[in-house]
Scaffold this motif. Structure first.
Motif, PDB file in Angstrom:
ATOM      1  N   ARG A 160       0.816  -1.212   0.000  1.00  0.00           N
ATOM      2  CA  ARG A 160       0.000   0.000   0.000  1.00  0.00           C
ATOM      3  C   ARG A 160       0.851   1.264   0.000  1.00  0.00           C
ATOM      4  O   ARG A 160       0.447   2.284  -0.530  1.00  0.00           O
ATOM      5  CB  ARG A 160      -0.876   0.031   1.265  1.00  0.00           C
TER       6      ARG A 160
ATOM      7  N   ALA B 201       4.180 -20.243 -12.241  1.00  0.00           N
ATOM      8  CA  ALA B 201       3.522 -20.672 -13.484  1.00  0.00           C
ATOM      9  C   ALA B 201       3.315 -19.480 -14.429  1.00  0.00           C
ATOM     10  O   ALA B 201       3.471 -19.600 -15.647  1.00  0.00           O
ATOM     11  CB  ALA B 201       2.190 -21.339 -13.155  1.00  0.00           C
ATOM     12  N   PHE B 202       2.993 -18.333 -13.843  1.00  0.00           N
ATOM     13  CA  PHE B 202       2.773 -17.114 -14.638  1.00  0.00           C
ATOM     14  C   PHE B 202       4.060 -16.718 -15.379  1.00  0.00           C
ATOM     15  O   PHE B 202       4.030 -16.360 -16.556  1.00  0.00           O
ATOM     16  CB  PHE B 202       2.312 -15.994 -13.705  1.00  0.00           C
TER      17      PHE B 202
ATOM     18  N   ALA C  96       2.740   1.554  -3.772  1.00  0.00           N
ATOM     19  CA  ALA C  96       1.989   1.545  -5.030  1.00  0.00           C
ATOM     20  C   ALA C  96       1.923   2.934  -5.674  1.00  0.00           C
ATOM     21  O   ALA C  96       1.815   3.046  -6.881  1.00  0.00           O
ATOM     22  CB  ALA C  96       0.582   1.007  -4.802  1.00  0.00           C
TER      23      ALA C  96
ATOM     24  N   TYR D 250      -0.122 -10.210  -4.782  1.00  0.00           N
ATOM     25  CA  TYR D 250      -1.487 -10.657  -4.503  1.00  0.00           C
ATOM     26  C   TYR D 250      -1.676 -12.160  -4.701  1.00  0.00           C
ATOM     27  O   TYR D 250      -2.801 -12.630  -4.709  1.00  0.00           O
ATOM     28  CB  TYR D 250      -2.466  -9.877  -5.366  1.00  0.00           C
TER      29      TYR D 250
ATOM     30  N   ARG E 154       4.660 -19.045 -18.206  1.00  0.00           N
ATOM     31  CA  ARG E 154       3.734 -18.823 -19.320  1.00  0.00           C
ATOM     32  C   ARG E 154       4.056 -17.549 -20.102  1.00  0.00           C
ATOM     33  O   ARG E 154       3.886 -17.483 -21.308  1.00  0.00           O
ATOM     34  CB  ARG E 154       2.294 -18.700 -18.781  1.00  0.00           C
ATOM     35  N   THR E 155       4.472 -16.506 -19.377  1.00  0.00           N
ATOM     36  CA  THR E 155       4.675 -15.223 -20.069  1.00  0.00           C
ATOM     37  C   THR E 155       6.045 -15.134 -20.757  1.00  0.00           C
ATOM     38  O   THR E 155       6.187 -14.395 -21.725  1.00  0.00           O
ATOM     39  CB  THR E 155       4.510 -14.027 -19.111  1.00  0.00           C
TER      40      THR E 155
ATOM     41  N   LYS F  94       1.526 -20.124  -8.294  1.00  0.00           N
ATOM     42  CA  LYS F  94       0.846 -19.464  -9.401  1.00  0.00           C
ATOM     43  C   LYS F  94       1.770 -18.421 -10.071  1.00  0.00           C
ATOM     44  O   LYS F  94       1.769 -18.288 -11.287  1.00  0.00           O
ATOM     45  CB  LYS F  94      -0.419 -18.779  -8.858  1.00  0.00           C
TER      46      LYS F  94
ATOM     47  N   ARG G   2      -2.003 -15.750  -3.622  1.00  0.00           N
ATOM     48  CA  ARG G   2      -2.269 -16.526  -2.399  1.00  0.00           C
ATOM     49  C   ARG G   2      -1.968 -18.009  -2.550  1.00  0.00           C
ATOM     50  O   ARG G   2      -2.253 -18.782  -1.636  1.00  0.00           O
ATOM     51  CB  ARG G   2      -3.748 -16.407  -2.013  1.00  0.00           C
TER      52      ARG G   2
ATOM     53  N   LEU H 110       8.928 -10.610 -33.017  1.00  0.00           N
ATOM     54  CA  LEU H 110       8.031  -9.918 -33.955  1.00  0.00           C
ATOM     55  C   LEU H 110       8.421  -8.458 -34.149  1.00  0.00           C
ATOM     56  O   LEU H 110       8.241  -7.889 -35.220  1.00  0.00           O
ATOM     57  CB  LEU H 110       6.589  -9.988 -33.442  1.00  0.00           C
TER      58      LEU H 110
ATOM     59  N   PHE I  74       1.666  -9.116  -9.597  1.00  0.00           N
ATOM     60  CA  PHE I  74       0.960 -10.404  -9.592  1.00  0.00           C
ATOM     61  C   PHE I  74       1.342 -11.186  -8.335  1.00  0.00           C
ATOM     62  O   PHE I  74       0.491 -11.754  -7.648  1.00  0.00           O
ATOM     63  CB  PHE I  74       1.346 -11.192 -10.857  1.00  0.00           C
TER      64      PHE I  74
ATOM     65  N   ILE J 296       6.185   7.156 -17.858  1.00  0.00           N
ATOM     66  CA  ILE J 296       6.350   6.047 -16.914  1.00  0.00           C
ATOM     67  C   ILE J 296       7.710   6.032 -16.229  1.00  0.00           C
ATOM     68  O   ILE J 296       7.796   6.065 -15.013  1.00  0.00           O
ATOM     69  CB  ILE J 296       6.001   4.702 -17.605  1.00  0.00           C
TER      70      ILE J 296
ATOM     71  N   ARG K 110       8.440 -13.983 -28.023  1.00  0.00           N
ATOM     72  CA  ARG K 110       7.712 -13.864 -29.288  1.00  0.00           C
ATOM     73  C   ARG K 110       7.505 -12.393 -29.678  1.00  0.00           C
ATOM     74  O   ARG K 110       7.674 -12.026 -30.836  1.00  0.00           O
ATOM     75  CB  ARG K 110       6.363 -14.569 -29.127  1.00  0.00           C
ATOM     76  N   VAL K 111       7.148 -11.579 -28.696  1.00  0.00           N
ATOM     77  CA  VAL K 111       6.951 -10.148 -28.979  1.00  0.00           C
ATOM     78  C   VAL K 111       8.253  -9.535 -29.494  1.00  0.00           C
ATOM     79  O   VAL K 111       8.262  -8.773 -30.466  1.00  0.00           O
ATOM     80  CB  VAL K 111       6.469  -9.386 -27.722  1.00  0.00           C
TER      81      VAL K 111
ATOM     82  N   MET L  73       6.051 -15.693 -24.377  1.00  0.00           N
ATOM     83  CA  MET L  73       5.307 -14.619 -25.041  1.00  0.00           C
ATOM     84  C   MET L  73       6.186 -13.386 -25.215  1.00  0.00           C
ATOM     85  O   MET L  73       6.155 -12.722 -26.255  1.00  0.00           O
ATOM     86  CB  MET L  73       4.052 -14.265 -24.241  1.00  0.00           C
TER      87      MET L  73
END
Lengths: 252, 252
Positions: free
Chosen positions: B130, B204-205, B133, B193, B208-209, B201, B195, B219, B190, B240, B215-216, B212
């Motif tokens: 908090r 795994a994220f 952020a 948060y 998975r990414t 998780k 749990r 490309l 990610f 940013i 690949r981006v 990708m």
């Protein structure tokens, strides 16, 4: 709180929760609106965590039971606020989209209207954001409780696409409204922390990113892009906005 | 608090803040470490906002003045924590990157190592998030105060690219390390948060990414992609991660 919100016996029988034929809101709708306004004011003044339903009822001049009839909990109040904001966003967007055919222009309309309707609540949003940032909070836009609102806004983005002169194929047409909703969530995050006067920076950010979004969509039609689109779709389904999120029971 | 952290008179003269020739940390480094450990424990137990420098000094068994000598404020303690985490992340990543040539594998190493070194602090991160952020908070990874850390991690990502068999041109090579750092920030969000048990998780994220992202990048070498790359670069600079963010004075 379900038993309170759902008790038929507490339901006013005068049908007052619909606007009367003259278009003015009924008494029940007025009370509901008064409680919501009061709650938002108290959340701003005292903070969301420190404001009790009892205080909201007292300041609204209604009984605690009556306040609970309209809003089963503080979270329902926030969803009442989301509902109102979403309704205004969608209604005004649909008006302003009439006759606009260019996809970029249509997207710009919908994002700009969001910034306009949300502006009066900026101070509250900053204070409140801490409670909504957790995706597992019912107050998060990603939660099951927020599904009906997410669905309405996603449908608005589907309209942005359908009504535009942009040609997209079926596979992409299914994924894109949700991606555009995620893009809006990114803008909301930017806006929450925007300290520029009247959020001028957020408006500039929307103007800058809209042509980029259009460009990405145009590029995504190239065959070489397809595996990435499919991966992105699966990733979003598995991790970010699960398909078939069970909508919670309808709220009074 | 600058005057406290920067006062030469308070500087121990035994050179104890460097490891001795035997490789063991000096007494000063030990004290610094003890204060940092104690602070992190108190932040976890009482929350960041409720923990005072006085309490940290007391629990560490040092004087308040001594605590302030090592860390000018609570924010400096958080930056001390960031420094430590970053140092461990970079050191371990560089070890594990040896002999790995495939870009996807290299990226996977760096992101997985981050999840491993951060894991012991997950409970603290959730509580602390908090405060971090808000991009204008000095505790945000996007702040000017976090510039030295951001720069080190961006440099690690530049290494991930340089040491890989992936061919990228100069224009992209300049932007990519920063984009990869932004990708890591997405994973951090990610993870905060997440749990799932032992953050399965999140792992795994990452798995998975990573393909990708590869690949981006592949490309993005297509000519048709170039205007988008340039827009993205300007957007990141303007909104940013501003270029030429003035690094704050070195902290003791």
């Amino acid at each position: 709180m379900e038993h309170v919100a759902g008790t038929d016996a507490a339901n006013p029988t005068d049908g007052g929760d619909r606007p009367d034929p003259g278009g003015r809101p009924g008494k029940s709708e007025q009370t509901r609106s008064l409680i919501l306004e009061t709650a938002l004011r108290l959340f701003r003044e005292r903070g969301y965590d420190k404001t009790t339903m009892r205080a909201i009822a007292q300041e609204s001049g209604v009984s605690v039971g009556n306040a609970y009839y309209y809003f089963g909990s503080k979270e329902h109040l926030i969803h009442g606020f989301y509902d109102r904001l979403t309704h205004e966003h969608i209604t005004r967007s649909r008006q302003e989209l009439r006759g606009v055919r260019d996809f970029g222009d249509r997207l710009q309309v919908v994002l700009s209207v969001w910034l306009e309707v949300a502006e009066p609540y900026h101070a509250f949003a900053v204070q409140f954001f801490r409670n909504a940032a957790d995706p597992e909070s019912p107050l998060s836009p990603f939660s099951a409780e927020s599904y009906p609102i997410r669905e309405q806004v996603t449908e608005l983005f589907a309209d942005v696409l359908r009504g535009s002169s942009l040609r997209i194929d079926d596979e992409l047409a299914e994924l894109l409204p949700e991606l555009l909703w995620l893009h809006l969530m990114g803008i909301v995050l930017f806006w929450v922390y925007d300290r520029s006067p009247e959020r001028a920076k957020s408006r500039a950010f929307v103007a800058r990113t809209t042509p980029m979004v259009e460009r990405v969509i145009t590029l995504s039609r190239y065959k070489v892009f397809r595996p990435l689109v499919r991966d992105a779709e699966r990733l979003i389904r598995d991790y970010i906005v699960p398909e078939g999120t069970t909508p919670p029971e309808q709220r009074g």
